[in-house]
Scaffold this motif. Structure first.
Motif, short mmCIF file in Angstrom:
data_model
loop_
_atom_site.label_atom_id
_atom_site.label_comp_id
_atom_site.label_asym_id
_atom_site.label_seq_id
_atom_site.Cartn_x
_atom_site.Cartn_y
_atom_site.Cartn_z
N ILE A 35 3.87 -1.60 -10.66
CA ILE A 35 3.81 -0.14 -10.63
C ILE A 35 4.98 0.51 -11.37
O ILE A 35 5.09 1.73 -11.39
CB ILE A 35 3.75 0.39 -9.17
CG1 ILE A 35 5.02 0.03 -8.40
CG2 ILE A 35 2.52 -0.10 -8.47
CD1 ILE A 35 5.12 0.70 -7.04
N THR A 62 4.73 -6.59 -6.96
CA THR A 62 4.11 -5.28 -6.74
C THR A 62 4.92 -4.18 -7.41
O THR A 62 4.38 -3.31 -8.10
CB THR A 62 3.96 -4.99 -5.24
OG1 THR A 62 3.21 -6.03 -4.63
CG2 THR A 62 3.30 -3.65 -5.00
N LYS A 117 2.10 1.69 -3.52
CA LYS A 117 1.04 2.19 -4.40
C LYS A 117 0.78 3.67 -4.18
O LYS A 117 0.38 4.37 -5.09
CB LYS A 117 -0.25 1.40 -4.18
CG LYS A 117 -0.20 0.02 -4.79
CD LYS A 117 -1.40 -0.86 -4.54
CE LYS A 117 -2.67 -0.24 -4.15
NZ LYS A 117 -3.75 -1.19 -3.88
N ASP A 129 0.83 -1.21 0.00
CA ASP A 129 0.00 0.00 0.00
C ASP A 129 0.86 1.26 0.00
O ASP A 129 0.55 2.25 -0.67
CB ASP A 129 -0.95 0.01 1.20
CG ASP A 129 -2.07 -1.01 1.07
OD1 ASP A 129 -2.36 -1.45 -0.06
OD2 ASP A 129 -2.66 -1.37 2.12
#
Length: 147
Positions: free
Chosen positions: A111, A107, A80, A77
Motif C-alpha cells: 500500500i 502489506t 487498507k 484491513d
C-alpha cells in the motif's frame, strides 16, 4: 434548419433567402436562451460546492495487541482502510511475532506505507497518507547513554 440546408446554401444550390433569414432568427433566439441556461447551471453547481474545511475527518490510530497470528488479517484491513496501527507484540511468542511483522511488512509495502519499530516488540504501521517524522529509538538511546 438542418445540416442539409446549410450545405445547400453554402454551395449556392438553394437561392431562397427566406431560409437564411429564418436561420439568423433561430441563431439569435438560441443565443438569448443560452445565457439563461448557463446561469441556472452555474447556480446549481454553486449549491453543490462544499468547503473542504467542513469535510475534514479526524485521523484515527488503532492500538492492537494480538494474541494469535490469526488476528493479522484484521490489522491489514485497518491499514487498507488508511488507518495507522500500533501493534504491541509483547504477549505473543517471538516466532509468531516475527511472522506477524513479516506479513505486515508485505502489506505496508503493497500500500506504499511505512513500518517503524517504536520499542521492544512495539511497531507502528502507517498507510501512505500518514507521515511520521523523527524516531523514538534515537531518543531512547540518548536517554540510556546519559545514565
Amino acid at each position: 434548419m438542418g445540416m442539409k440546408s446549410r450545405f445547400k446554401r453554402f454551395f449556392e444550390l438553394e437561392e431562397d433567402t427566406q431560409d437564411y433569414d429564418t436561420y439568423n432568427e433561430e441563431v439569435a433566439a438560441a443565443q438569448e436562451e443560452t445565457p439563461q441556461y448557463r446561469r441556472s447551471d452555474k447556480q446549481s453547481k454553486s449549491q453543490n460546492v462544499v468547503s473542504l474545511q467542513s469535510v475534514q475527518k479526524a485521523a484515527k490510530v488503532i492500538l492492537i495487541e494480538p494474541r494469535t497470528y490469526d488476528e493479522v488479517q484484521d490489522i491489514a484491513d485497518h491499514l487498507k482502510n488508511r488507518k495507522a496501527v500500533i501493534i504491541n507484540l509483547q504477549r505473543i511468542s517471538n516466532e509468531q511475532g516475527k511472522r506477524i511483522v513479516d506479513f505486515l511488512s508485505g502489506t505496508v509495502y503493497a500500500i506504499g506505507g511505512d513500518i517503524q519499530k517504536l520499542g521492544m516488540n512495539i511497531f507502528l504501521c502507517t498507510p501512505d497518507n500518514v507521515d511520521v517524522s523523527g524516531s523514538i529509538t534515537e531518543m531512547m538511546q540518548e536517554r540510556f547513554e546519559q545514565r
